[in-house]
Structures are given as structure tokens and as C-alpha cells.
Design a protein around this motif. Structure first.
Motif, PDB file in Angstrom:
ATOM      1  N   TYR A 102      37.601  38.034  46.954  1.00 47.76           N
ATOM      2  CA  TYR A 102      37.691  36.615  46.900  1.00 47.76           C
ATOM      3  C   TYR A 102      36.060  35.985  47.076  1.00 47.76           C
ATOM      4  CZ  TYR A 102      42.687  37.070  47.507  1.00 47.76           C
ATOM      5  OH  TYR A 102      43.939  37.583  47.486  1.00 47.76           O
ATOM      6  N   GLU A 137      38.331  31.604  46.042  1.00 46.82           N
ATOM      7  CA  GLU A 137      38.798  31.725  44.467  1.00 46.82           C
ATOM      8  C   GLU A 137      38.794  33.372  44.480  1.00 46.82           C
ATOM      9  OE1 GLU A 137      36.706  29.678  41.835  1.00 46.82           O
ATOM     10  OE2 GLU A 137      36.426  27.854  43.072  1.00 46.82           O
ATOM     11  N   ALA A 138      39.692  33.780  43.621  1.00 47.79           N
ATOM     12  CA  ALA A 138      39.707  35.307  43.222  1.00 47.79           C
ATOM     13  C   ALA A 138      38.278  35.574  42.488  1.00 47.79           C
ATOM     14  CB  ALA A 138      40.965  35.863  42.561  1.00 47.79           C
ATOM     15  N   ARG A 149      46.261  33.922  51.443  1.00 48.21           N
ATOM     16  CA  ARG A 149      46.068  34.748  50.694  1.00 48.21           C
ATOM     17  C   ARG A 149      46.280  36.017  50.931  1.00 48.21           C
ATOM     18  NH1 ARG A 149      44.374  31.722  45.970  1.00 48.21           N
ATOM     19  NH2 ARG A 149      43.409  29.936  46.546  1.00 48.21           N
TER      20      ARG A 149
END
Length: 218
Positions: A13, A27-28, A8
Motif C-alpha cells: 500500500y 491506497e493499494a 486493510r
């Protein structure tokens, strides 16, 4: 052995960690995640301008400098003009008018410069008169101690008034030929009575038209 994961780039996140401390999920962060924490989803930042007398705002550098120059405990005060009933400020610069003179200052102290000239008069002693010369005005000589019944004579000396009273002995005889003695009160009354009789006889003679002269020595 670490589990594999997708690389990433830097950002914000949400991560999931297993029981062994391994990151197993990334996950964003979404807007919903942020608003779910109670953070507003819209930018509410306020931009403030400099404060004015009519509107609130930020203090300007000039106002701050002015405020720093105010002494502690100072308040807003407007000096009124002085009057007969109120203390206040005055101005100098009055122009002299007649006997009204201006106030002047010296080392913050006020004074009035009144022009004047010495008009004191010096008097000479009183000059008494003589047989050949008149006297002159001036200061009279002081009487000595105990001199309470004397008067200042025209020759400039204090003198006792002359005794002009003349005592004449009383004469009790109407036939007296004295020209210096005085009649007594009784003889004065007798003389007055005789004058009244003579006045009555004279009125009777004048009324009859005939004046009779009687020679008492015949």
C-alpha cells in the motif's frame, strides 16, 4: 485521539501520514506506481540450464566436482607419442625378436634383460717343440727387461739370432786358386774385360765357320 480509518488486509500500500504521524490515507499500490519507480512492469527473469561445450549456462554439480579435482596450476596437455625427434609416451610389451629385446619395468624404472653366456677363452702357455715332439699353441712367455733384439725360438725360449755373416778376405790376383777368398773390385773388372774379349773372338770364329785352337805352351 486517533482518527478513524478503514481496515486493510496485508498487501502493498501507499500511505499518507499527517504532521502528527497519523496515517490518514491508504491506497493499494498499482502497476503504474511500480513502473514509475523505474522497475520494469514485465517479468524478465531468465531461466538458465546447465552449461555445455556449445552453450553458456550454470555449472552442474558433476562439473564442479571434476573442477575441484584439478590441481592448481594444471593445464590441458595431451601426451604425444615418442619419436626420434620428440619426447613423449611409449608402451611396453615388445616381443623379443632376434637380438632385439623388450624394455621391462621395475618400480617405474626401465631395464633391458639381455640373455648372454660366458664365452671367454682360457689359453694355456705356449708349448715349445722338442727333438721328439711337436709344440703347441698358447700364450708366449714374456721377454725379460732389455730383451729387445732376441726372437722367440720354436722351443719356446727367447734367443739371440745366430751370426751367419762370413767375412772373406779380398784376393787381388786373377791367378789365385783360392775357393774361399773374394776378388777385389779391380780384379772383377779385369775379369769382365777378358770375358768380353773372349766373347768377341768366339763370335768371329763362329761367323767364319772355322775354329782355330792355339797351343800357347808350344
Amino acid at each position: 485521539m486517533h482518527p478513524s480509518h478503514t481496515a486493510r488486509t496485508k498487501g502493498l500500500y501507499k500511505v499518507t501520514v499527517d504532521g502528527e504521524g497519523h496515517v490518514i490515507g491508504v491506497e493499494a499500490v498499482t502497476k503504474a506506481d511500480i513502473t514509475g519507480l523505474g522497475i520494469p512492469g514485465q517479468d524478465t527473469n531468465t531461466t538458465y540450464g546447465a552449461a555445455t561445450q556449445a552453450a553458456a549456462g550454470l555449472m552442474s554439480a558433476a562439473d564442479k566436482k571434476k573442477l575441484d579435482g584439478v590441481e592448481g596450476g594444471a593445464n590441458a596437455y595431451s601426451l604425444p607419442a615418442a619419436s626420434a625427434t620428440e619426447r613423449g609416451g611409449v608402451k611396453t610389451g615388445y616381443a623379443a625378436n632376434g637380438k632385439n629385446y623388450p624394455v621391462q619395468l621395475s618400480d617405474e624404472k626401465m631395464y633391458v634383460n639381455v640373455p648372454w653366456s660366458d664365452t671367454n677363452t682360457t689359453y694355456a702357455p705356449f708349448k715349445g717343440a722338442t727333438a721328439s715332439a711337436a709344440g703347441g699353441s698358447g700364450l708366449v712367455p714374456a721377454p725379460g727387461q732389455g730383451v729387445t733384439t732376441k726372437y722367440l725360438r720354436s722351443d719356446g725360449t727367447w734367443q739371440t739370432p745366430p751370426d751367419s755373416n762370413t767375412w772373406r778376405p779380398v784376393q787381388n790376383v786373377l791367378t789365385s786358386t783360392s775357393t774361399t777368398d773374394a776378388l777385389s773390385a779391380a780384379q772383377g773388372k779385369a775379369l769382365n774385360d777378358r770375358l768380353k774379349v773372349a766373347e768377341t773372338l768366339l763370335d768371329a770364329i763362329v761367323a767364319g765357320g772355322t775354329i782355330v785352337l792355339v797351343d800357347e805352351t808350344a
